[in-house]
Write a protein that holds these residues in place. Structure first.
Motif, PDB file in Angstrom:
ATOM      1  N   SER A 263       0.819  -1.206   0.000  1.00  0.00           N
ATOM      2  CA  SER A 263       0.000   0.000   0.000  1.00  0.00           C
ATOM      3  C   SER A 263       0.858   1.263   0.000  1.00  0.00           C
ATOM      4  N   MET A 264       2.112   1.151   0.436  1.00  0.00           N
ATOM      5  CA  MET A 264       3.005   2.303   0.457  1.00  0.00           C
ATOM      6  C   MET A 264       3.469   2.694  -0.944  1.00  0.00           C
ATOM      7  N   VAL A 265       3.492   1.725  -1.855  1.00  0.00           N
ATOM      8  CA  VAL A 265       3.987   1.985  -3.211  1.00  0.00           C
ATOM      9  C   VAL A 265       3.163   3.071  -3.895  1.00  0.00           C
ATOM     10  N   GLN A 266       1.862   3.126  -3.602  1.00  0.00           N
ATOM     11  CA  GLN A 266       0.996   4.090  -4.271  1.00  0.00           C
ATOM     12  C   GLN A 266       1.330   5.538  -3.901  1.00  0.00           C
ATOM     13  N   TYR A 267       2.144   5.726  -2.874  1.00  0.00           N
ATOM     14  CA  TYR A 267       2.496   7.082  -2.456  1.00  0.00           C
ATOM     15  C   TYR A 267       3.788   7.582  -3.114  1.00  0.00           C
ATOM     16  N   LEU A 268       4.335   6.801  -4.017  1.00  0.00           N
ATOM     17  CA  LEU A 268       5.573   7.179  -4.691  1.00  0.00           C
ATOM     18  C   LEU A 268       5.274   7.776  -6.064  1.00  0.00           C
ATOM     19  N   ASP A 269       6.007   8.833  -6.410  1.00  0.00           N
ATOM     20  CA  ASP A 269       6.003   9.382  -7.779  1.00  0.00           C
ATOM     21  C   ASP A 269       4.632   9.809  -8.262  1.00  0.00           C
TER      22      ASP A 269
ATOM     23  N   ALA B 191       1.772  13.296  -7.857  1.00  0.00           N
ATOM     24  CA  ALA B 191       1.686  14.675  -7.387  1.00  0.00           C
ATOM     25  C   ALA B 191       0.672  14.866  -6.268  1.00  0.00           C
ATOM     26  N   ASP B 192      -0.353  13.991  -6.206  1.00  0.00           N
ATOM     27  CA  ASP B 192      -1.429  14.184  -5.239  1.00  0.00           C
ATOM     28  C   ASP B 192      -1.218  13.417  -3.946  1.00  0.00           C
ATOM     29  N   VAL B 193      -0.094  12.725  -3.808  1.00  0.00           N
ATOM     30  CA  VAL B 193       0.229  11.982  -2.590  1.00  0.00           C
ATOM     31  C   VAL B 193       1.722  12.100  -2.337  1.00  0.00           C
ATOM     32  N   ALA B 194       2.136  11.728  -1.133  1.00  0.00           N
ATOM     33  CA  ALA B 194       3.566  11.713  -0.820  1.00  0.00           C
ATOM     34  C   ALA B 194       3.826  10.764   0.332  1.00  0.00           C
ATOM     35  N   LEU B 195       4.954  10.082   0.280  1.00  0.00           N
ATOM     36  CA  LEU B 195       5.433   9.282   1.400  1.00  0.00           C
ATOM     37  C   LEU B 195       6.697   9.947   1.903  1.00  0.00           C
TER      38      LEU B 195
ATOM     39  N   ALA C  12       2.515   9.028   5.465  1.00  0.00           N
ATOM     40  CA  ALA C  12       1.866   8.996   4.154  1.00  0.00           C
ATOM     41  C   ALA C  12       0.772  10.049   4.139  1.00  0.00           C
ATOM     42  N   VAL C  13       0.786  10.905   3.125  1.00  0.00           N
ATOM     43  CA  VAL C  13      -0.180  12.002   3.041  1.00  0.00           C
ATOM     44  C   VAL C  13      -0.788  12.013   1.642  1.00  0.00           C
ATOM     45  N   SER C  14      -2.058  12.381   1.575  1.00  0.00           N
ATOM     46  CA  SER C  14      -2.748  12.441   0.292  1.00  0.00           C
ATOM     47  C   SER C  14      -3.774  13.565   0.314  1.00  0.00           C
TER      48      SER C  14
ATOM     49  N   TRP D  94       4.058  20.162   2.620  1.00  0.00           N
ATOM     50  CA  TRP D  94       3.510  19.552   1.405  1.00  0.00           C
ATOM     51  C   TRP D  94       2.117  20.102   1.116  1.00  0.00           C
ATOM     52  N   ALA D  95       1.279  20.204   2.156  1.00  0.00           N
ATOM     53  CA  ALA D  95      -0.072  20.727   1.973  1.00  0.00           C
ATOM     54  C   ALA D  95      -0.017  22.174   1.484  1.00  0.00           C
ATOM     55  N   ARG D  96       0.876  22.950   2.055  1.00  0.00           N
ATOM     56  CA  ARG D  96       1.013  24.348   1.648  1.00  0.00           C
ATOM     57  C   ARG D  96       1.438  24.448   0.181  1.00  0.00           C
ATOM     58  N   GLU D  97       2.426  23.660  -0.189  1.00  0.00           N
ATOM     59  CA  GLU D  97       2.908  23.681  -1.577  1.00  0.00           C
ATOM     60  C   GLU D  97       1.846  23.190  -2.555  1.00  0.00           C
ATOM     61  N   THR D  98       0.970  22.289  -2.092  1.00  0.00           N
ATOM     62  CA  THR D  98      -0.079  21.735  -2.941  1.00  0.00           C
ATOM     63  C   THR D  98      -1.295  22.646  -2.987  1.00  0.00           C
TER      64      THR D  98
END
Length: 208
Positions: free
Chosen positions: A81-87, A89-93, A108-110, A144-148
């Protein structure tokens, strides 16, 4: 999500014990790479429950905690499930690493459906807790939230994870609601019926 999750299995060899004496100032946070995922599973995310939050959970803060018979809480760290947070723009690990670039914690943030950044998972290795690791991870998530361009962050805890609840309060989060039945159908090793608590941190408009 919870502040301290568990991933333990018999026969696993953990990372060197010198992590326990690591200088907190050596910690840094960066985005995870695929090679980091397996290393995350070597950490000990278990924690002891010895108190629970007492309602009413009407916010913005918790007013009372009750001691309970201590027990250890465990969760599985699902690397798939962590893989989906890589690479993406709308998520980050985000991972916290020590001076040797060894992962000792992650977040993990989305982008949640309501437009807020959601802390989907956060965990810190038991050997380096209370050294500023979780704070650094949340600060990075705020960045990350601020930049997004998102207005703030949301997080979910359980009422029996008192340390997580108190941590979010210290970080400026406000209790915004609860769900007494969210986990009813899930298998659990908890000694008490868990209730979900929801927290929000608003980013001032002039800080975005």
């Amino acid at each position: 999500n919870c502040l301290d999750i568990t991933f333990q299995s018999s026969g696993r060899q953990h990372l060197p014990a010198q992590k326990a004496s690591m200088n907190p100032r050596e910690l840094s946070v960066r985005k995870a790479k695929v090679d980091d995922l397996q290393k995350l599973s070597y950490n000990d995310y278990s924690f002891v429950v010895d108190s629970v939050a007492i309602g009413p959970f009407t916010g913005p803060r918790l007013s009372e905690f009750q001691n309970v018979e201590p027990y250890t809480k465990r969760y599985d760290l699902e690397l798939s499930s962590m893989v989906q947070y890589l690479d993406r723009a709308d998520v980050a690990l985000l991972i916290a690493v020590d001076g040797s670039d060894t992962p000792v914690g992650h977040l993990a943030v989305s982008k949640f459906w309501n437009g807020y950044a959601s802390i989907d998972d956060i965990a810190v290795d038991a050997q380096v807790r209370r050294g500023g690791c979780a704070s650094k991870l949340v600060d990075a998530a705020v960045g990350w939230a601020r930049e997004t361009g998102l207005p703030g962050l949301r997080a979910e805890t359980q009422h029996n994870n008192a340390s997580a609840c108190k941590f979010y309060e210290r970080m400026g989060f406000k209790l915004a609601g609860y769900d007494a039945h969210l986990y009813d159908a899930l298998p659990t090793d908890s000694a008490v019926k868990e209730q979900a608590l929801f927290w929000y941190l608003h980013i001032p408009a002039n800080d975005k």
